[in-house]
Write a protein that holds these residues in place. Structure first.
Motif, PDB file in Angstrom:
ATOM      1  N   PHE A   1       0.811  -1.216   0.000  1.00 34.80           N
ATOM      2  CA  PHE A   1       0.000   0.000   0.000  1.00 34.80           C
ATOM      3  C   PHE A   1       0.849   1.273   0.000  1.00 34.80           C
ATOM      4  O   PHE A   1       0.308   2.365  -0.157  1.00 34.80           O
ATOM      5  CB  PHE A   1      -0.937   0.012   1.208  1.00 34.80           C
ATOM      6  CG  PHE A   1      -2.115  -0.916   1.060  1.00 34.80           C
ATOM      7  CD1 PHE A   1      -3.331  -0.449   0.600  1.00 34.80           C
ATOM      8  CD2 PHE A   1      -2.001  -2.261   1.362  1.00 34.80           C
ATOM      9  CE1 PHE A   1      -4.419  -1.295   0.454  1.00 34.80           C
ATOM     10  CE2 PHE A   1      -3.074  -3.127   1.228  1.00 34.80           C
ATOM     11  CZ  PHE A   1      -4.286  -2.641   0.762  1.00 34.80           C
ATOM     12  N   HIS A   2       2.145   1.157   0.191  1.00 36.92           N
ATOM     13  CA  HIS A   2       3.020   2.336   0.218  1.00 36.92           C
ATOM     14  C   HIS A   2       2.373   3.469   1.011  1.00 36.92           C
ATOM     15  O   HIS A   2       2.172   4.586   0.492  1.00 36.92           O
ATOM     16  CB  HIS A   2       3.327   2.814  -1.203  1.00 36.92           C
ATOM     17  CG  HIS A   2       3.999   1.785  -2.060  1.00 36.92           C
ATOM     18  ND1 HIS A   2       5.340   1.485  -1.960  1.00 36.92           N
ATOM     19  CD2 HIS A   2       3.515   0.960  -3.033  1.00 36.92           C
ATOM     20  CE1 HIS A   2       5.665   0.542  -2.833  1.00 36.92           C
ATOM     21  NE2 HIS A   2       4.562   0.199  -3.486  1.00 36.92           N
ATOM     22  N   PRO A   3       2.008   3.229   2.270  1.00 32.13           N
ATOM     23  CA  PRO A   3       1.226   4.236   2.998  1.00 32.13           C
ATOM     24  C   PRO A   3       1.984   5.540   3.210  1.00 32.13           C
ATOM     25  O   PRO A   3       3.189   5.554   3.460  1.00 32.13           O
ATOM     26  CB  PRO A   3       0.940   3.536   4.332  1.00 32.13           C
ATOM     27  CG  PRO A   3       1.969   2.465   4.450  1.00 32.13           C
ATOM     28  CD  PRO A   3       2.293   2.031   3.078  1.00 32.13           C
ATOM     29  N   ARG A   4       1.241   6.628   3.064  1.00 34.35           N
ATOM     30  CA  ARG A   4       1.758   7.948   3.425  1.00 34.35           C
ATOM     31  C   ARG A   4       1.061   8.397   4.692  1.00 34.35           C
ATOM     32  O   ARG A   4      -0.105   8.086   4.921  1.00 34.35           O
ATOM     33  CB  ARG A   4       1.530   8.954   2.305  1.00 34.35           C
ATOM     34  CG  ARG A   4       2.274   8.606   1.026  1.00 34.35           C
ATOM     35  CD  ARG A   4       2.320   9.783   0.081  1.00 34.35           C
ATOM     36  NE  ARG A   4       2.787   9.387  -1.234  1.00 34.35           N
ATOM     37  CZ  ARG A   4       3.042  10.238  -2.224  1.00 34.35           C
ATOM     38  NH1 ARG A   4       2.865  11.535  -2.025  1.00 34.35           N
ATOM     39  NH2 ARG A   4       3.447   9.795  -3.398  1.00 34.35           N
ATOM     40  N   ARG A   5       1.790   9.178   5.478  1.00 34.54           N
ATOM     41  CA  ARG A   5       1.307   9.533   6.809  1.00 34.54           C
ATOM     42  C   ARG A   5       1.450  11.023   7.051  1.00 34.54           C
ATOM     43  O   ARG A   5       2.351  11.670   6.522  1.00 34.54           O
ATOM     44  CB  ARG A   5       2.101   8.761   7.864  1.00 34.54           C
ATOM     45  CG  ARG A   5       2.033   7.240   7.701  1.00 34.54           C
ATOM     46  CD  ARG A   5       3.115   6.530   8.500  1.00 34.54           C
ATOM     47  NE  ARG A   5       2.947   5.085   8.465  1.00 34.54           N
ATOM     48  CZ  ARG A   5       3.516   4.287   7.548  1.00 34.54           C
ATOM     49  NH1 ARG A   5       4.278   4.801   6.588  1.00 34.54           N
ATOM     50  NH2 ARG A   5       3.317   2.981   7.600  1.00 34.54           N
ATOM     51  N   GLY A   6       0.562  11.541   7.906  1.00 35.53           N
ATOM     52  CA  GLY A   6       0.683  12.931   8.322  1.00 35.53           C
ATOM     53  C   GLY A   6       0.666  13.901   7.161  1.00 35.53           C
ATOM     54  O   GLY A   6      -0.088  13.748   6.192  1.00 35.53           O
ATOM     55  N   ALA A   7       1.536  14.892   7.220  1.00 33.83           N
ATOM     56  CA  ALA A   7       1.565  15.928   6.188  1.00 33.83           C
ATOM     57  C   ALA A   7       1.918  15.364   4.819  1.00 33.83           C
ATOM     58  O   ALA A   7       1.541  15.928   3.785  1.00 33.83           O
ATOM     59  CB  ALA A   7       2.564  17.015   6.583  1.00 33.83           C
ATOM     60  N   ASP A   8       2.611  14.222   4.795  1.00 29.84           N
ATOM     61  CA  ASP A   8       2.991  13.621   3.518  1.00 29.84           C
ATOM     62  C   ASP A   8       1.765  13.167   2.729  1.00 29.84           C
ATOM     63  O   ASP A   8       1.815  13.050   1.499  1.00 29.84           O
ATOM     64  CB  ASP A   8       3.934  12.438   3.764  1.00 29.84           C
ATOM     65  CG  ASP A   8       4.597  11.947   2.494  1.00 29.84           C
ATOM     66  OD1 ASP A   8       4.940  12.781   1.635  1.00 29.84           O
ATOM     67  OD2 ASP A   8       4.779  10.721   2.343  1.00 29.84           O
ATOM     68  N   VAL A   9       0.649  12.895   3.417  1.00 26.90           N
ATOM     69  CA  VAL A   9      -0.586  12.502   2.736  1.00 26.90           C
ATOM     70  C   VAL A   9      -1.009  13.580   1.742  1.00 26.90           C
ATOM     71  O   VAL A   9      -1.419  13.285   0.610  1.00 26.90           O
ATOM     72  CB  VAL A   9      -1.713  12.254   3.757  1.00 26.90           C
ATOM     73  CG1 VAL A   9      -3.072  12.167   3.069  1.00 26.90           C
ATOM     74  CG2 VAL A   9      -1.437  10.976   4.550  1.00 26.90           C
ATOM     75  N   LEU A  10      -0.904  14.842   2.140  1.00 28.05           N
ATOM     76  CA  LEU A  10      -1.391  15.932   1.305  1.00 28.05           C
ATOM     77  C   LEU A  10      -0.598  16.063   0.010  1.00 28.05           C
ATOM     78  O   LEU A  10      -1.109  16.590  -0.983  1.00 28.05           O
ATOM     79  CB  LEU A  10      -1.349  17.242   2.081  1.00 28.05           C
ATOM     80  CG  LEU A  10      -2.092  17.264   3.430  1.00 28.05           C
ATOM     81  CD1 LEU A  10      -2.098  18.670   4.003  1.00 28.05           C
ATOM     82  CD2 LEU A  10      -3.513  16.735   3.286  1.00 28.05           C
ATOM     83  N   THR A  11       0.633  15.572  -0.003  1.00 23.00           N
ATOM     84  CA  THR A  11       1.450  15.690  -1.211  1.00 23.00           C
ATOM     85  C   THR A  11       0.952  14.782  -2.339  1.00 23.00           C
ATOM     86  O   THR A  11       1.417  14.911  -3.475  1.00 23.00           O
ATOM     87  CB  THR A  11       2.922  15.360  -0.910  1.00 23.00           C
ATOM     88  OG1 THR A  11       3.060  13.983  -0.538  1.00 23.00           O
ATOM     89  CG2 THR A  11       3.459  16.247   0.204  1.00 23.00           C
TER      90      THR A  11
END
Length: 502
Positions: free
Chosen positions: A30-40
């Protein structure tokens, strides 16, 4: 920025999961993104963009996996727990943008996206408004509509409007939160049709006209958004079927719009057809090699990794390499994309470009149709660092350039080939594990056929062996009576949901 801006969390897990593939999907996929990185992930939420400034956006966890097999219960438990913990750590929020695909199947669990959203609501509370964005090949249960306040999906296949859809879902949520309007009315209609995406492409009729009506309904007074889901044909759950949802402030308008769209989809059911001519693989190769159209594309459809195939079925490549006219290096130039084989890739990398190697690849996951394939050829190219494949090599076997990968990968773009010292425009035949051609390949192809090959996403749906879908269902029951396509007005997410899931 003013403190009155709504606080909106962003979360979701997305994958298409074929239950007819023996593959299993783990958390890392799933290559999860977290926190502020989600918005990118979202250009419209970049600093300076109007929508970014309209709310206080807070990333929790968003993970998107390449389509594949069923998600393991361990992977789901791990990702869901982290997502829920992240939401809890964000503190109170006014809204949630739930960015999913809609066809995730988890071991031992039906309707995973609705179940996850229910758990999310237990964390964020019933007053929070939720906007859900989806792929049109997702599945929409009554429970998912109930847990969402707004819900929408793509309107094109291939999905050229994916980011536009996500932006619409986010904007609709901001508009609802800032307007102070009550929760929208939601009209849901399950449509008992289940067809492959390659039979419902909006490039051609009837889907072109069926989906054109979505824009018209969405523009009507009293409607916020409208959507038709084709559903996901390669999984076997009761929710797998087409659906329509229309949302907006007017119950009468959303009901009328939903009934128009559902009726149009049902009426067109017998006229849906494949987006390209179909044939056996041998027939496709005969046509491609006899044609003067170059490059000629052939889709090896049954093992398409972007529809949920394992990607390592060797059946198609085996047939290609057995063609006598392709055994000589001076024969027609053919590109085949692709086949995973980590040990084969390691051997080719160790030997280096220009070396001749004998390697074995494929059928480590899906060996139901053919076993591992041994091939001898010259190493044409090596590339490291791909997000999906990790390492790729090209092995020239006769006049066939076979792309081997450490992990499975879809080949959708011209640079996927040119980065491997291959020129698809100059090739005679390009064979890709895919269904309908993605836009760049479609624009490149001088001609094209779809080969009906075996695999976890077999286009011959009736031979897959569905057992749990709701019947009657077209085309499994071609003479079924007309269904009830009246709109079901779904209770707001903060009210109890009662009645049957029909």
């Amino acid at each position: 920025m003013p403190e009155s801006r709504p606080v909106i969390a962003v979360a979701g897990l997305g994958i298409e999961s074929s239950t007819f593939s023996p593959a299993r999907t783990g958390a890392a996929a799933f290559h999860p993104r977290r926190g502020a990185d989600v918005l990118t992930r979202y250009p419209f939420l970049a600093p300076g963009q109007p929508l970014r400034a309209a709310a206080d956006w807070r990333g929790a966890l968003v993970g998107k996996a390449l389509p594949g097999g069923t998600v393991t219960s361990t992977a789901y438990a791990e990702l869901a727990a982290e997502l829920l913990n992240s939401l809890s750590d964000l503190g109170p929020v006014d809204g949630l943008w739930y960015d999913i695909h809609g066809a995730m199947t988890v071991e031992g669990l039906d309707d995973a996206e609705a179940q996850l959203l229910q758990r999310i609501r237990e964390v964020v509370g019933p007053r929070v408004l939720v906007s859900t964005s989806m792929d049109l090949h997702g599945n929409v249960s009554r429970e998912l509509v109930h847990q969402s306040d707004l819900i929408t999906c793509y309107r094109t296949a291939p999905h050229e409007d994916a980011m536009d859809t996500k932006e619409r879902a986010a904007r609709n949520l901001v508009d609802l939160l800032t307007s102070g309007a009550p929760r929208p009315a939601k009209a849901w209609i399950p449509v008992p049709v289940l067809l492959a995406g390659e039979q419902t492409s909006t490039r051609i009729e009837p889907a072109k006209s069926v989906y054109a009506a979505v824009d018209e309904v969405a523009a009507a007074d009293g409607v916020t958004d409208a959507a038709i889901w084709v559903g996901y044909a390669w999984a076997d759950e009761p929710r797998n079927r087409a659906a329509v949802v229309v949302t907006g402030p007017s119950p009468d308008a959303v009901a009328a719009g939903a009934e128009r769209l559902a009726g149009g989809f049902w009426k067109a059911r017998h006229t849906f057809d494949f987006v390209a001519p179909t044939a056996t693989l041998d027939e496709c190769l005969d046509a491609a090699l006899a044609s003067t159209a170059r490059p000629y594309f052939v889709s090896d459809t049954g093992d398409n990794p972007t529809a949920g195939g394992a990607g390592d079925v060797t059946w198609g490549l085996r047939q290609v390499l057995e063609r006598p006219e392709l055994k000589d290096p001076s024969g027609p130039t053919v590109i085949y994309a692709s086949l995973p084989g980590p040990r084969a890739v390691d051997a080719a990398v160790a030997a280096g470009v220009g070396a001749t190697v004998t390697v074995t690849a494929g059928a480590e996951v899906d060996d139901r149709h053919a076993g591992p394939l041994t091939l001898t050829g010259e190493v044409h190219a090596v590339r490291h660092g791909d997000r999906d494949a990790e390492t790729e090599v090209v092995l020239r076997v006769g006049s066939v350039h076979v792309i081997l990968t450490r992990l499975r990968k879809p080949y959708h773009h011209e640079h996927d080939f040119t980065g491997l010292e291959l020129d698809p425009r100059a090739a005679d035949v390009v064979i890709v594990k895919i269904g309908y051609l993605e836009p760049e390949l479609f624009a490149m192809a001088a001609d094209w056929k779809m080969a009906l090959t075996p695999g976890g996403v077999d286009q011959e749906l009736t031979r897959l062996g569905h057992r749990r879908i709701r019947r009657p269902l077209f085309p499994f029951d071609p003479e079924m009576p007309d269904p009830d396509l009246t709109a079901r007005l779904i209770a707001p997410s903060n009210k109890p949901l009662t009645g049957p899931d029909e």
